[in-house]
Design an enzyme around this catalytic site. Structure first.
Site, PDB file in Angstrom:
ATOM      1  N   HIS A 188       9.963 -32.808 -15.043  1.00  0.00           N
ATOM      2  CA  HIS A 188       9.757 -31.594 -15.842  1.00  0.00           C
ATOM      3  C   HIS A 188       8.687 -30.730 -15.201  1.00  0.00           C
ATOM      4  O   HIS A 188       7.659 -31.228 -14.741  1.00  0.00           O
ATOM      5  CB  HIS A 188       9.340 -31.928 -17.272  1.00  0.00           C
ATOM      6  CG  HIS A 188       9.255 -30.700 -18.136  1.00  0.00           C
ATOM      7  ND1 HIS A 188      10.355 -30.173 -18.782  1.00  0.00           N
ATOM      8  CD2 HIS A 188       8.223 -29.870 -18.418  1.00  0.00           C
ATOM      9  CE1 HIS A 188       9.991 -29.092 -19.440  1.00  0.00           C
ATOM     10  NE2 HIS A 188       8.703 -28.886 -19.225  1.00  0.00           N
TER      11      HIS A 188
ATOM     12  N   SER B  56       5.072 -30.348 -26.710  1.00  0.00           N
ATOM     13  CA  SER B  56       6.412 -29.764 -26.595  1.00  0.00           C
ATOM     14  C   SER B  56       7.199 -30.431 -25.480  1.00  0.00           C
ATOM     15  O   SER B  56       8.357 -30.822 -25.658  1.00  0.00           O
ATOM     16  CB  SER B  56       6.300 -28.258 -26.345  1.00  0.00           C
ATOM     17  OG  SER B  56       7.571 -27.685 -26.177  1.00  0.00           O
TER      18      SER B  56
END
Length: 472
Positions: free
Chosen positions: A100, A201
């Site tokens: 990510h 998140s």
């Protein structure tokens, strides 16, 4: 409604105290820390809709301004992870690994590392996001492929992974529903750039995917959400420590976002560039213009392969990654994944003919000299203003909009030389991004000092130590 147990006196039975959202807003506003029950109450309210968007926005702003403690961040991450269904990749019989990025301009490494890692025998269940602020969105880019479905049920997600080894999707309504609400609100309320909120998140989605290992690409420099070096380092260490505490092997690499990654920033044009690299096409005329994209992708994939147990070291993992790139096995996985999710891979047989922007304009150098600096955040907004991004959640994006760069930081340019080509939805949309590029790119007499592509690496061994030493 969640309640707290309270003891009034020695001989008094415990009673339950009702939690009120306004009290939590005030508590955070005044610098207090919320306990796990209070964090859970907010997250449950976001997921169910029982707390209004106005109150959630107020709490986000309070958290943004006051900051979140380590305990609050970990509680928020786990509560968001558990706010809906979770994916269990154990039935795939492979180690589940993902990558990510904290967000960048022209950052398209997902299209390279996911198929590379899958070609090396790992499962890559990648849950991605859409454009946020000045950065592009992986899902928006993939949806420029005709027919490609980013929304799959968990059952469909597992089927694609079993068939292809990799799948890049959006979070389903049932997967981390709290983040779906809070993610959109952060973009609309100016509360994106907060380490605790970013950490929760990102990791809530990744942990909900049941990952065994995770590689984080934390951006630094002018295009990063956290532009201060110490903030980026803190975020990297925070995410590693949080994910490791949840049982996922994690490493974070601090990487340069002082210029767009590769030579394109947009939607379809980023996929063209990615497929060229997956085809191992490195024409002489583009030497150096996407070498950073190729190199960073191989480094990230190398760590994925290492943490996934397929290589003894990250360097050996990089060697395996390059082999999968050169022999075409990664490209085969990428195309197989696209087809499995409904995409039409025929558009890649002649990508230039599929690219049909509404308007095109070339930006030429206004002076001779070296490209000494690039304000990558401003460049990201220029890309967004072409129509490639969105101003608010839910808006459509133009798959053919974006910017192709012909010169990078450190390059010498002559006055009148093309330095970028802009693709916009309409001719009327071109003046603003052109002006933003002129403001963002500095041409000077001297070349800039070189900047390392990867400047620091955080592992479980040094993340906790860094957090304990950091002054927040």
């Amino acid at each position: 409604m969640p309640r707290h147990s309270m003891q009034i006196g020695k001989n008094t039975a415990p009673i339950e105290a009702t939690i009120h959202t306004i009290d939590l807003i005030r508590k955070k506003r005044d610098g207090g820390s919320l306990d796990p029950h209070e964090i859970g109450f907010l997250v449950a309210g976001a997921a169910s809709g029982s707390i209004s968007l106005e109150q959630l926005s107020a709490w986000l702003m309070a958290a943004f301004l006051r900051g979140l403690s380590l305990d609050e961040t970990r509680s928020l991450t786990l509560a968001m992870r558990d706010s809906g269904e979770k994916f269990d990749p154990s039935r795939l019989g492979k180690t589940a690994v993902d990558k990510h990025s904290t967000g960048g301009v022209g950052d398209k490494t997902s299209f390279l590392v996911a198929p590379i890692a899958a070609a090396c025998g790992l499962a890559v269940p990648m849950i991605s996001g859409r454009a946020l602020g000045h950065t592009g969105g992986t899902l928006d880019k993939l949806e420029s492929i005709p027919g490609y479905r980013t929304v799959l049920t968990l059952s469909e997600f597992e089927t694609v992974l079993a068939r292809c080894g990799a799948s890049i999707v959006s979070q389903t309504p049932a997967l981390v529903p709290a983040d779906r609400v809070l993610y959109a609100l952060r973009d609309r309320t100016g509360t994106v750039e907060n380490p605790g909120l970013i950490c929760a998140s990102i990791l809530s989605k990744k942990l909900a995917a049941g990952l065994d290992a995770l590689v984080l690409d934390v951006k630094t420099g002018s295009g990063a959400f956290l532009r201060k070096r110490e903030d980026a380092e803190y975020l990297a260490a925070l995410m590693v420590a949080t994910a490791e505490a949840a049982g996922t092997r994690t490493v974070a690499l601090l990487t340069d976002m002082g210029q767009p990654l590769g030579r394109t920033a947009g939607n379809w044009i980023e996929l063209i560039e990615s497929v060229e690299l997956l085809r191992n096409q490195r024409p002489a005329e583009s030497s150096g213009r996407n070498s950073d994209l190729r190199e960073l992708s191989l480094i990230l994939a190398g760590w994925m392969i290492h943490l996934g147990g397929k290589a003894a070291t990250p360097d050996q993992g990089r060697q395996f990654a390059e082999a999968a790139l050169v022999d075409g096995s990664a490209l085969a996985v990428f195309f197989k994944m696209i087809e499995a999710q409904g995409g039409d891979i025929r558009v890649f047989s002649d990508p230039a003919s599929f690219h049909k922007p509404g308007a095109t304009q070339v930006l030429i150098a206004w002076d001779s000299g070296f490209i000494a600096d690039m304000d990558t955040t401003k460049i990201g907004w220029a890309v967004q203003r072409t129509g490639a991004g969105r101003e608010k959640a839910g808006e459509p994006v133009d798959p053919h909009a974006g910017i192709e760069f012909h010169a990078r930081r450190g390059a010498h340019v002559e006055k009148g030389q093309p330095i970028a080509t802009l693709y916009a939805t309409t001719q009327a949309m071109l003046p603003e991004p052109i002006e933003l590029l002129k403001q963002a790119i500095v041409i000077a007499n001297e070349p800039p000092a070189p900047i390392e592509l990867v400047s620091r690496i955080f592992t479980r061994e040094n993340a906790e130590a860094h957090l304990s030493d950091a002054v927040r």
